[in-house]
Design a protein around this motif. Structure first.
Motif, PDB file in Angstrom:
ATOM      1  N   UNK A  69      13.979   0.839 -12.326  1.00 37.78           N
ATOM      2  CA  UNK A  69      12.556   1.162 -12.238  1.00 37.78           C
ATOM      3  C   UNK A  69      12.228   1.886 -10.934  1.00 37.78           C
ATOM      4  N   UNK A  70      11.027   2.480 -10.929  1.00 39.82           N
ATOM      5  CA  UNK A  70      10.534   3.214  -9.759  1.00 39.82           C
ATOM      6  C   UNK A  70       9.013   3.231  -9.811  1.00 39.82           C
ATOM      7  N   UNK A  71       8.376   2.952  -8.679  1.00 40.09           N
ATOM      8  CA  UNK A  71       6.925   2.985  -8.593  1.00 40.09           C
ATOM      9  C   UNK A  71       6.501   4.191  -7.765  1.00 40.09           C
ATOM     10  N   UNK A  72       5.517   4.957  -8.275  1.00 35.62           N
ATOM     11  CA  UNK A  72       5.010   6.149  -7.591  1.00 35.62           C
ATOM     12  C   UNK A  72       3.481   6.137  -7.586  1.00 35.62           C
ATOM     13  N   UNK A  73       2.928   6.797  -6.584  1.00 36.43           N
ATOM     14  CA  UNK A  73       1.489   7.007  -6.524  1.00 36.43           C
ATOM     15  C   UNK A  73       1.233   8.510  -6.610  1.00 36.43           C
ATOM     16  N   UNK A  74       0.905   8.992  -7.808  1.00 32.27           N
ATOM     17  CA  UNK A  74       0.584  10.399  -8.010  1.00 32.27           C
ATOM     18  C   UNK A  74      -0.922  10.645  -7.944  1.00 32.27           C
ATOM     19  N   UNK A  75      -1.691   9.600  -7.670  1.00 31.54           N
ATOM     20  CA  UNK A  75      -3.141   9.714  -7.605  1.00 31.54           C
ATOM     21  C   UNK A  75      -3.632  10.266  -6.282  1.00 31.54           C
ATOM     22  N   UNK A  76      -4.949  10.298  -6.138  1.00 31.79           N
ATOM     23  CA  UNK A  76      -5.578  10.830  -4.933  1.00 31.79           C
ATOM     24  C   UNK A  76      -5.953   9.742  -3.929  1.00 31.79           C
ATOM     25  N   UNK A  77      -5.922   8.470  -4.362  1.00 28.77           N
ATOM     26  CA  UNK A  77      -6.286   7.339  -3.502  1.00 28.77           C
ATOM     27  C   UNK A  77      -5.056   6.512  -3.184  1.00 28.77           C
ATOM     28  N   UNK A  78      -5.148   5.716  -2.112  1.00 24.10           N
ATOM     29  CA  UNK A  78      -4.088   4.753  -1.823  1.00 24.10           C
ATOM     30  C   UNK A  78      -3.889   3.846  -3.032  1.00 24.10           C
ATOM     31  N   UNK A  79      -2.647   3.548  -3.338  1.00 29.65           N
ATOM     32  CA  UNK A  79      -2.306   2.560  -4.355  1.00 29.65           C
ATOM     33  C   UNK A  79      -2.094   1.236  -3.644  1.00 29.65           C
ATOM     34  N   UNK A  80      -2.816   0.213  -4.075  1.00 31.36           N
ATOM     35  CA  UNK A  80      -2.658  -1.136  -3.528  1.00 31.36           C
ATOM     36  C   UNK A  80      -2.322  -2.040  -4.702  1.00 31.36           C
ATOM     37  N   UNK A  81      -1.237  -2.793  -4.564  1.00 34.02           N
ATOM     38  CA  UNK A  81      -0.795  -3.647  -5.656  1.00 34.02           C
ATOM     39  C   UNK A  81      -0.117  -4.895  -5.115  1.00 34.02           C
ATOM     40  N   UNK A  82       0.047  -5.858  -5.995  1.00 37.26           N
ATOM     41  CA  UNK A  82       0.786  -7.090  -5.719  1.00 37.26           C
ATOM     42  C   UNK A  82       2.077  -7.023  -6.521  1.00 37.26           C
ATOM     43  N   UNK A  83       3.195  -7.324  -5.876  1.00 41.13           N
ATOM     44  CA  UNK A  83       4.458  -7.465  -6.600  1.00 41.13           C
ATOM     45  C   UNK A  83       4.974  -8.886  -6.371  1.00 41.13           C
ATOM     46  N   UNK A  84       5.177  -9.578  -7.480  1.00 40.54           N
ATOM     47  CA  UNK A  84       5.690 -10.944  -7.465  1.00 40.54           C
ATOM     48  C   UNK A  84       7.129 -10.903  -7.948  1.00 40.54           C
ATOM     49  N   UNK A 141       0.861  -1.181   0.000  1.00 43.52           N
ATOM     50  CA  UNK A 141       0.000   0.000   0.000  1.00 43.52           C
ATOM     51  C   UNK A 141       0.896   1.229   0.000  1.00 43.52           C
ATOM     52  N   UNK A 142       0.649   2.126  -0.966  1.00 38.66           N
ATOM     53  CA  UNK A 142       1.422   3.356  -1.097  1.00 38.66           C
ATOM     54  C   UNK A 142       0.451   4.532  -1.036  1.00 38.66           C
ATOM     55  N   UNK A 143       0.594   5.416  -0.041  1.00 44.67           N
ATOM     56  CA  UNK A 143      -0.311   6.572   0.051  1.00 44.67           C
ATOM     57  C   UNK A 143      -0.091   7.549  -1.105  1.00 44.67           C
ATOM     58  N   UNK A 144      -1.068   8.414  -1.352  1.00 46.56           N
ATOM     59  CA  UNK A 144      -0.923   9.424  -2.404  1.00 46.56           C
ATOM     60  C   UNK A 144       0.332  10.269  -2.203  1.00 46.56           C
TER      61      UNK A 144
END
Length: 114
Positions: free
Chosen positions: A87-102, A36-39
């Protein structure tokens, strides 16, 4: 005996600026983590020497930068990042980003920050 796993009973850890991770699978050959990545938060630009990864968005929107190209991933979309690729993952949105990384092999201990 195998038991169902969820963020309710998985090993939890914190990373970055108020981000969460849950180890859904943690073996010598495979890692599956829900994060989980906050905005407004980003992880540091990095690569993995040996691990290849697949990012799959469950909620929110991910900006996944792969070798200077930005990919926008919406829910139910994913992207493969081969080993050795910056690589780099960012959350530029307004909601929490929830993802799976395998990751295979697991990426912990295989990270080279840029």
């Amino acid at each position: 005996m195998a038991m169902p796993i969820s963020i309710e009973n998985a090993e939890h850890y914190n990373w970055g600026d108020n981000c969460d991770g849950w180890h859904l699978v943690k073996s010598a050959a495979l890692s599956v983590i829900q994060e989980r990545v906050p905005p407004g938060c980003c992880e540091q630009l990095h690569k993995h020497e040996f691990a290849e990864q697949f990012f799959f968005v469950l909620n929110g929107q991910a900006s996944l930068i792969v070798e200077a190209e930005t990919h926008i991933l919406n829910p139910q979309q994913g992207l493969h990042v081969p080993a050795g690729v910056v690589h780099q993952l960012c959350n530029y949105g307004e909601d929490d980003l929830v993802f799976i990384v395998t990751s295979t092999p697991p990426s912990h201990g295989d990270r080279v920050n840029q």
